[in-house]
Write a protein that holds these residues in place. Structure first.
Motif, mmCIF file in Angstrom:
data_model
loop_
_atom_site.group_PDB
_atom_site.id
_atom_site.type_symbol
_atom_site.label_atom_id
_atom_site.label_comp_id
_atom_site.label_asym_id
_atom_site.label_seq_id
_atom_site.Cartn_x
_atom_site.Cartn_y
_atom_site.Cartn_z
ATOM 1 N N GLY A 193 0.767 -1.241 0.000
ATOM 2 C CA GLY A 193 0.000 0.000 0.000
ATOM 3 C C GLY A 193 0.797 1.291 0.000
ATOM 4 N N ALA A 194 2.075 1.232 -0.359
ATOM 5 C CA ALA A 194 2.881 2.449 -0.400
ATOM 6 C C ALA A 194 2.479 3.334 -1.571
ATOM 7 C CB ALA A 194 4.358 2.100 -0.517
ATOM 8 N N ARG A 195 2.675 4.638 -1.423
ATOM 9 C CA ARG A 195 2.577 5.564 -2.552
ATOM 10 C C ARG A 195 3.965 5.597 -3.183
ATOM 11 N NH1 ARG A 195 0.077 10.529 -4.147
ATOM 12 N NH2 ARG A 195 0.510 10.566 -6.394
ATOM 13 N N ILE A 196 4.084 5.029 -4.379
ATOM 14 C CA ILE A 196 5.386 4.875 -5.035
ATOM 15 C C ILE A 196 5.548 5.935 -6.116
ATOM 16 C CG2 ILE A 196 6.885 3.296 -6.293
ATOM 17 C CD1 ILE A 196 5.100 0.995 -5.176
ATOM 18 N N LEU A 197 6.628 6.692 -6.030
ATOM 19 C CA LEU A 197 6.914 7.746 -7.001
ATOM 20 C C LEU A 197 8.289 7.493 -7.600
ATOM 21 C CD1 LEU A 197 5.671 10.735 -4.816
ATOM 22 C CD2 LEU A 197 4.421 9.596 -6.661
ATOM 23 N N ALA A 198 8.335 7.276 -8.920
ATOM 24 C CA ALA A 198 9.600 7.028 -9.612
ATOM 25 C C ALA A 198 10.165 8.344 -10.124
ATOM 26 C CB ALA A 198 9.379 6.064 -10.773
ATOM 27 N N LEU A 199 11.454 8.542 -9.913
ATOM 28 C CA LEU A 199 12.108 9.796 -10.276
ATOM 29 C C LEU A 199 13.112 9.578 -11.394
ATOM 30 C CD1 LEU A 199 12.937 11.072 -6.670
ATOM 31 C CD2 LEU A 199 10.905 11.573 -8.029
ATOM 32 N N ASP A 200 13.234 10.563 -12.261
ATOM 33 C CA ASP A 200 14.283 10.538 -13.289
ATOM 34 C C ASP A 200 15.591 10.978 -12.645
ATOM 35 O OD1 ASP A 200 12.685 9.685 -15.406
ATOM 36 O OD2 ASP A 200 11.997 11.715 -15.817
ATOM 37 N N GLY A 201 16.217 10.066 -11.965
ATOM 38 C CA GLY A 201 17.466 10.356 -11.261
ATOM 39 C C GLY A 201 17.886 9.118 -10.503
ATOM 40 N N ASN A 202 19.091 9.145 -9.905
ATOM 41 C CA ASN A 202 19.575 7.961 -9.193
ATOM 42 C C ASN A 202 19.156 7.983 -7.721
ATOM 43 O OD1 ASN A 202 21.328 9.750 -7.901
ATOM 44 N ND2 ASN A 202 23.083 9.202 -9.189
ATOM 45 N N PHE A 203 19.586 6.965 -6.976
ATOM 46 C CA PHE A 203 19.200 6.849 -5.573
ATOM 47 C C PHE A 203 19.640 8.059 -4.758
ATOM 48 C CE2 PHE A 203 20.560 5.975 -1.245
ATOM 49 C CZ PHE A 203 19.381 5.534 -0.677
ATOM 50 N N ASP A 204 20.827 8.539 -5.032
ATOM 51 C CA ASP A 204 21.358 9.639 -4.219
ATOM 52 C C ASP A 204 20.485 10.894 -4.350
ATOM 53 O OD1 ASP A 204 23.788 8.204 -3.298
ATOM 54 O OD2 ASP A 204 24.211 8.180 -5.430
ATOM 55 N N ARG A 205 19.981 11.147 -5.554
ATOM 56 C CA ARG A 205 19.071 12.290 -5.748
ATOM 57 C C ARG A 205 17.742 12.031 -5.036
ATOM 58 N NH1 ARG A 205 17.965 17.214 -5.269
ATOM 59 N NH2 ARG A 205 16.408 18.070 -6.698
ATOM 60 N N ALA A 206 17.265 10.789 -5.087
ATOM 61 C CA ALA A 206 16.016 10.444 -4.386
ATOM 62 C C ALA A 206 16.159 10.683 -2.888
ATOM 63 C CB ALA A 206 15.643 8.991 -4.673
ATOM 64 N N LEU A 207 17.332 10.367 -2.336
ATOM 65 C CA LEU A 207 17.549 10.568 -0.900
ATOM 66 C C LEU A 207 17.597 12.058 -0.557
ATOM 67 C CD1 LEU A 207 17.982 9.352 1.868
ATOM 68 C CD2 LEU A 207 20.426 9.153 1.363
ATOM 69 N N GLU A 208 18.193 12.857 -1.429
ATOM 70 C CA GLU A 208 18.207 14.320 -1.207
ATOM 71 C C GLU A 208 16.785 14.861 -1.120
ATOM 72 O OE1 GLU A 208 20.383 16.115 -4.374
ATOM 73 O OE2 GLU A 208 22.285 15.127 -3.869
ATOM 74 N N LEU A 209 15.933 14.432 -2.044
ATOM 75 C CA LEU A 209 14.546 14.908 -2.053
ATOM 76 C C LEU A 209 13.768 14.369 -0.852
ATOM 77 C CD1 LEU A 209 13.868 14.581 -5.871
ATOM 78 C CD2 LEU A 209 13.964 16.704 -4.564
ATOM 79 N N THR A 210 14.089 13.156 -0.433
ATOM 80 C CA THR A 210 13.460 12.590 0.763
ATOM 81 C C THR A 210 13.756 13.450 1.981
ATOM 82 O OG1 THR A 210 13.553 10.329 -0.089
ATOM 83 C CG2 THR A 210 13.420 10.572 2.293
ATOM 84 N N ARG A 211 14.993 13.855 2.125
ATOM 85 C CA ARG A 211 15.386 14.724 3.246
ATOM 86 C C ARG A 211 14.607 16.038 3.204
ATOM 87 N NH1 ARG A 211 20.846 13.769 5.617
ATOM 88 N NH2 ARG A 211 21.935 12.135 4.477
#
Length: 348
Positions: free
Chosen positions: A123-141
């Motif tokens: 049941g997660a809301r999954i959002l795929a980003l045009d970028g790598n994991f490190d960019r995803a973590l920056e946006l998560t923060r």
């Protein structure tokens, strides 16, 4: 082994209060299995810590249960994480268990389908980003800090608190610490947490401390190179991380333990993956095999002394990434439905 989970079993070693929910899916208590073939190959006493036996199939459940319980305790409105796969599956499961909504940011097209399916069904809301994991973590923060969303990546200190319990279990099962603990390194939270666990338990059990041997994929080896890798690449998607969040913790674990962090190639990872399945009967995801690949490499280099007790951490179940196994030449032989055809095919 008790199914009460790590919070109940090890709460006196964890930051648990009277207000912390007793959350569990039965995580922890994973098997420590002697690797007979690998022990012969390395002339050492080698054990496999099968973390793929956790509820969502990876070691992430140990830390996630503590992080999620503390998020619920703090009144977080939801939880968020960046993930290459296993974190998303674990976060989604434990968020559901805790009655919280989970948001998962993933690098588009870079996550094994087995893990993606888990996050979806939980049941997660999954959002795929045009970028790598490190960019995803920056946006998560950014999102987490601005909108009261509990960040449940390994930058969350409660994650590492839960993950350290695997070190406790190893000492309890062996009745001592191993000489070497070998494990894959991606975001580096696990090597940091294991070292924390061994150090804390040594003070209670008066046990020795192991050397920490961490192994990264050659195409995603920032700790080996000493600088971030802007475009990491490897078949081992779970450790495909170019700028680890727990960089300093990993270096501290390596240096304080007198251990090492080295790189193994995708070919070496694939060979270790096949060895574990064909010789040990253990099916792990590709990233898990990096620990075994590293030991085999060190033996070839003449840097692995005989007779040592070694624990290899296998971080995730092979069913997380079945496409990898099937891509290696798998085929089904179709026969007529007769006894003769079966006997001919089997050479009987």
């Amino acid at each position: 082994m008790s199914s009460h989970g790590v919070i109940q079993r090890y709460k006196k070693y964890l930051p648990i209060t009277a207000r912390t929910p007793a959350l569990t899916l039965g995580e922890g208590g994973t098997p420590l299995v002697r690797a007979e073939a690998l022990s012969r190959e390395l002339a050492c006493d080698v054990y496999l810590k099968l973390e793929g036996c956790n509820p969502t199939g990876s070691f992430k459940d140990r830390g996630m249960v503590v992080a999620m319980a503390k998020a619920a305790e703090s009144g977080a409105r939801a939880v968020i994480c960046a993930s290459t796969g296993n974190t998303s599956a674990s976060a989604a499961a434990y968020a559901t268990r805790a009655g919280l909504q989970s948001v998962v940011l993933i690098p588009s097209g870079q996550i094994a389908r087995g893990k993606l399916a888990q996050a979806f069904v939980y049941g997660a809301r999954i959002l795929a980003l045009d970028g790598n994991f490190d960019r995803a973590l920056e946006l998560t923060r950014e999102l987490g800090e601005a909108h009261n969303l509990a960040i449940v990546n390994s930058i969350n200190p409660f994650r590492l608190e839960g993950q350290k319990t695997a070190a406790f279990e190893i000492v309890d099962d062996l009745t001592r610490a191993p000489d070497i603990l070998a494990l894959p390194v991606g975001n580096a939270g696990n090597i940091t947490a294991y070292w924390k666990g061994f150090v804390e338990y040594a003070q209670v059990k008066n046990s020795a401390l192991p050397k920490m041997w961490g192994f990264q994929a050659a195409g995603a080896a920032p700790l080996v190179r000493g600088v971030p890798v802007p475009d990491p690449h490897t078949i081992a998607t779970a450790i495909k991380i170019g700028n680890p969040a727990s960089w300093q913790g990993a270096i501290r674990a390596r240096d304080e333990s007198g251990g090492l962090i080295d790189a193994v190639t995708d070919e070496e990872i694939g060979a270790a993956y096949a060895f574990l399945a064909a010789r040990e009967g253990v099916f792990c995801e590709p990233a898990s095999a990096a620990s075994v690949a590293g030991l085999l490499k060190k033996q070839r280099e003449g840097k692995l002394a005989r007779g040592q007790t070694i624990v290899c951490v296998l971080t995730g179940n092979g069913l997380k990434d079945p496409e990898f196994a099937l891509a290696s030449g798998f085929k089904v032989e179709t026969l007529p439905a007769t006894s003769k055809a079966l006997l001919d095919a089997l050479g009987l």
